[in-house]
Motif scaffolding. Structure first.
Motif, PDB file in Angstrom:
ATOM      1  N   GLU A  68      -2.644   4.887  11.315  1.00  0.00           N
ATOM      2  CA  GLU A  68      -3.253   4.205  10.177  1.00  0.00           C
ATOM      3  C   GLU A  68      -2.223   3.395   9.398  1.00  0.00           C
ATOM      4  O   GLU A  68      -2.508   2.282   8.939  1.00  0.00           O
ATOM      5  CB  GLU A  68      -3.940   5.223   9.272  1.00  0.00           C
ATOM      6  N   TYR A  71      -9.103   0.352   4.626  1.00  0.00           N
ATOM      7  CA  TYR A  71      -8.596  -1.010   4.498  1.00  0.00           C
ATOM      8  C   TYR A  71      -8.628  -1.705   5.851  1.00  0.00           C
ATOM      9  O   TYR A  71      -8.514  -1.058   6.900  1.00  0.00           O
ATOM     10  CB  TYR A  71      -7.159  -0.995   3.938  1.00  0.00           C
ATOM     11  N   SER A 114      -2.863   4.772  -3.127  1.00  0.00           N
ATOM     12  CA  SER A 114      -3.989   5.514  -2.550  1.00  0.00           C
ATOM     13  C   SER A 114      -3.596   6.976  -2.372  1.00  0.00           C
ATOM     14  O   SER A 114      -2.464   7.300  -2.037  1.00  0.00           O
ATOM     15  CB  SER A 114      -4.384   4.910  -1.199  1.00  0.00           C
ATOM     16  N   LEU A 144       0.856  -1.180   0.000  1.00  0.00           N
ATOM     17  CA  LEU A 144       0.000   0.000   0.000  1.00  0.00           C
ATOM     18  C   LEU A 144       0.894   1.233   0.000  1.00  0.00           C
ATOM     19  O   LEU A 144       1.723   1.412   0.893  1.00  0.00           O
ATOM     20  CB  LEU A 144      -0.902   0.030   1.228  1.00  0.00           C
ATOM     21  N   VAL A 148       3.724  -1.153   3.848  1.00  0.00           N
ATOM     22  CA  VAL A 148       2.984   0.111   3.808  1.00  0.00           C
ATOM     23  C   VAL A 148       4.025   1.215   3.729  1.00  0.00           C
ATOM     24  O   VAL A 148       4.942   1.276   4.557  1.00  0.00           O
ATOM     25  CB  VAL A 148       2.096   0.291   5.050  1.00  0.00           C
ATOM     26  N   VAL A 154       0.689   5.062   0.493  1.00  0.00           N
ATOM     27  CA  VAL A 154      -0.217   6.044   1.088  1.00  0.00           C
ATOM     28  C   VAL A 154       0.186   7.442   0.634  1.00  0.00           C
ATOM     29  O   VAL A 154       1.372   7.787   0.645  1.00  0.00           O
ATOM     30  CB  VAL A 154      -0.189   5.943   2.626  1.00  0.00           C
ATOM     31  N   ALA A 185      -8.268   7.615  -1.187  1.00  0.00           N
ATOM     32  CA  ALA A 185      -8.262   7.252   0.235  1.00  0.00           C
ATOM     33  C   ALA A 185      -7.601   8.358   1.035  1.00  0.00           C
ATOM     34  O   ALA A 185      -6.672   9.016   0.566  1.00  0.00           O
ATOM     35  CB  ALA A 185      -7.527   5.926   0.447  1.00  0.00           C
ATOM     36  N   ASP A 186      -8.080   8.530   2.238  1.00  0.00           N
ATOM     37  CA  ASP A 186      -7.572   9.532   3.172  1.00  0.00           C
ATOM     38  C   ASP A 186      -6.520   8.876   4.068  1.00  0.00           C
ATOM     39  O   ASP A 186      -6.800   7.875   4.736  1.00  0.00           O
ATOM     40  CB  ASP A 186      -8.746  10.065   3.999  1.00  0.00           C
ATOM     41  N   ALA A 187      -5.313   9.435   4.105  1.00  0.00           N
ATOM     42  CA  ALA A 187      -4.239   8.868   4.923  1.00  0.00           C
ATOM     43  C   ALA A 187      -4.597   8.816   6.401  1.00  0.00           C
ATOM     44  O   ALA A 187      -4.041   7.998   7.140  1.00  0.00           O
ATOM     45  CB  ALA A 187      -2.957   9.670   4.730  1.00  0.00           C
ATOM     46  N   SER A 218       5.210   5.445   2.122  1.00  0.00           N
ATOM     47  CA  SER A 218       4.797   6.755   1.632  1.00  0.00           C
ATOM     48  C   SER A 218       6.043   7.574   1.326  1.00  0.00           C
ATOM     49  O   SER A 218       6.923   7.722   2.178  1.00  0.00           O
ATOM     50  CB  SER A 218       3.932   7.491   2.654  1.00  0.00           C
ATOM     51  N   LEU A 271      -7.772   5.353   6.483  1.00  0.00           N
ATOM     52  CA  LEU A 271      -7.613   4.445   5.349  1.00  0.00           C
ATOM     53  C   LEU A 271      -8.756   3.421   5.302  1.00  0.00           C
ATOM     54  O   LEU A 271      -9.104   2.835   6.328  1.00  0.00           O
ATOM     55  CB  LEU A 271      -6.270   3.714   5.455  1.00  0.00           C
TER      56      LEU A 271
END
Length: 276
Positions: A137, A111, A78, A55, A119, A57, A104-106, A121, A109
């Motif tokens: 998150e 999920y 996302s 994922l 995960v 983010v 999606a909002d960090a 970013s 999320l």
């Protein structure tokens, strides 16, 4: 740390403003020109490989998502801003890469817990206003034993100082917000992840930026394409005195970092850990 102990996500009007800011200009083009390899450094540091469920983010247009997909991972990119995801989706199609692009909002999320092996970013989640919520998150959706990685601009590097320079002309941050470059300090990342991770490591690196003839060319390019700077430019459109002060401050910062011939070095912190 857990999602239950962190503050809740930012209000919807804050999200709307944040989304609009990053939709302005042309951030995908800016990222392609100035930091094309940055996301790949995070992917390499995390050891992303075939069949990893990844994922990304606050993925933007896929600076890290696309290298992860090239490594054979099953990637979900996302982001809060649909326009950035659309740009990434087009890039993936052009290169034959198959990955999911999801709004999606960090800070919230969509999920399940422990859904991903990795995960990550890259200069993305740092801009979520509530750091504790976003960090919780990241950990929540990563499986125990999985890997978490963030790459963030440092406060003392060029981008961190640019954001500080823009602050007098920028919209006031929402209550509970933290400055984005705090993610670029080891102590802050350690506090955010707490006992939710093990084997937390930090590596400081640099991006070499070239090709600008001087402060004016850089400022005009950034003001046209980089959402945060474009936002403050719009805020001074009707005030020539404030516009002049803004331009003088940005030009001075660029000149300070110019090593000659338009070359600058932008520092970042790359943090990786294992989910406890």
């Amino acid at each position: 740390m857990s999602a239950e102990t962190a503050a809740g996500p930012s209000p919807s009007h804050v999200k709307d403003a944040h989304r609009a800011m990053w939709a302005r200009g042309d951030y995908p083009a800016v990222a392609d020109r100035l930091i094309p390899d940055l996301g790949g450094r995070l992917v390499t540091a995390l050891g992303v490989g075939p069949d990893d469920r990844v994922l990304d983010v606050a993925a933007g247009s896929g600076n890290a998502s696309l290298p992860a997909a090239r490594a054979g991972a099953r990637v979900t990119a996302s982001d809060l801003t649909p326009e950035l995801l659309d740009a990434g989706r087009r890039r993936a199609a052009d290169t034959g890469l198959d990955l999911a692009w999801e709004v999606a909002d960090a800070e919230a999320l969509p999920y399940d817990d422990a859904s991903f092996d990795v995960v990550m970013s890259s200069v993305g989640v740092m801009f979520a206003p509530r750091h504790e919520t976003a960090a919780a998150e990241l950990l929540r959706v990563c499986r125990p034993g999985g890997r978490v990685g963030v790459l963030s601009w440092t406060p003392d590097g060029f981008v961190g100082r640019l954001l500080a320079t823009l602050r007098p002309w920028a919209p006031a941050p929402p209550p509970g917000a933290s400055p984005p470059p705090l993610w670029g300090t080891p102590g802050h990342v350690g506090d955010l992840f707490g006992d939710g991770v093990t084997d937390l490591t930090h590596d400081r690196g640099e991006v070499v930026v070239e090709g600008f003839t001087g402060p004016t060319e850089f400022r005009e390019y950034f003001a046209a394409g980089y959402g945060p700077m474009l936002t403050v430019y719009r805020s001074t459109a009707d005030d020539p005195e404030q516009r002049a002060a803004l331009e003088e401050a940005v030009d001075a910062l660029v000149a300070e970092h110019d090593e000659g011939g338009g070359t600058m070095r932008w520092s970042y912190l790359l943090s990786t850990a294992t989910r406890a």
